[in-house]
Design a protein around this motif. Structure first.
Motif, PDB file in Angstrom:
ATOM      1  N   CYS A   9       8.011 -11.128  34.555  1.00 45.39           N
ATOM      2  CA  CYS A   9       8.724 -10.282  35.521  1.00 45.39           C
ATOM      3  C   CYS A   9       9.492 -11.095  36.565  1.00 45.39           C
ATOM      4  O   CYS A   9      10.105 -10.518  37.458  1.00 45.39           O
ATOM      5  CB  CYS A   9       7.760  -9.305  36.194  1.00 45.39           C
ATOM      6  N   CYS A  56       2.512  -7.685  37.164  1.00 39.84           N
ATOM      7  CA  CYS A  56       2.518  -7.186  35.790  1.00 39.84           C
ATOM      8  C   CYS A  56       1.286  -7.660  35.025  1.00 39.84           C
ATOM      9  O   CYS A  56       1.141  -7.335  33.855  1.00 39.84           O
ATOM     10  CB  CYS A  56       3.796  -7.612  35.067  1.00 39.84           C
ATOM     11  N   CYS A  97       6.353 -15.955  37.303  1.00 37.72           N
ATOM     12  CA  CYS A  97       5.933 -15.189  36.133  1.00 37.72           C
ATOM     13  C   CYS A  97       7.095 -15.123  35.148  1.00 37.72           C
ATOM     14  O   CYS A  97       8.183 -14.660  35.499  1.00 37.72           O
ATOM     15  CB  CYS A  97       5.522 -13.784  36.570  1.00 37.72           C
ATOM     16  N   CYS A 145      -0.242 -12.923  37.168  1.00 43.51           N
ATOM     17  CA  CYS A 145       0.737 -12.199  37.972  1.00 43.51           C
ATOM     18  C   CYS A 145       0.131 -10.905  38.516  1.00 43.51           C
ATOM     19  O   CYS A 145      -0.303 -10.059  37.740  1.00 43.51           O
ATOM     20  CB  CYS A 145       1.967 -11.876  37.120  1.00 43.51           C
TER      21      CYS A 145
END
Ligand SMILES: [Zn+2]
Length: 139
Positions: A28, A42, A25, A39
């Motif tokens: 994050c 997040c 990701c 993801c």
């Protein structure tokens, strides 16, 4: 590699090229294996492909005495089991795969925590060739 959608089909294509790829990701920095398109931390959708080191350690294993047809065809059965396991990669992700280069008839010889390295098992020829993920003890 952004032209490859974040699907298991892409993952298998990479396997065919003998690459163990994960998605990361961009928001994050979490890494996922098997790959994910969204993801779960997040909910970001800015994924990117990253090639893993292919190195890790054995987290768990089990022995298979009655396997699928293609494994029986390779000579595995009740008297000749094979091993599968979960390997935690250096990147912190875990994946299950067949274990090769271990003595499945002597499971006491297989050590949890042992260093492992990715291996690629090719079956079939030409367009019918399929690549399966495996791990072998690090030499
Ligand atoms: Zn994220």
């Amino acid at each position: 590699m952004t032209e490859n959608p974040f699907t298991s089909a892409s993952f298998n294509q990479f396997l065919g090229a003998h690459k163990l790829m994960a998605t990361r990701c961009a928001n994050c920095a979490q890494t996922f294996l098997p790959p994910r398109a969204i993801c779960p931390h997040c909910y970001g959708d800015q994924m990117e492909w990253v090639e893993t080191s292919g190195k890790g350690k054995l987290a768990a294993f089990t022995l298979i005495y009655v396997g699928p047809t293609f494994m029986s065809a390779e000579g595995f059965d009740r008297n000749n089991p094979y091993a599968t396991g979960i390997v935690e990669l250096d990147e912190g992700v875990k994946i299950s795969a067949r274990l090769i280069g271990v003595d499945a008839k002597n499971p006491a010889s297989i050590q949890i925590g042992a260093p492992m390295r990715v291996a690629f098992v090719d079956r079939g020829e030409g367009a019918a060739r399929q690549t399966f993920l495996a791990f072998a003890p690090e030499k």
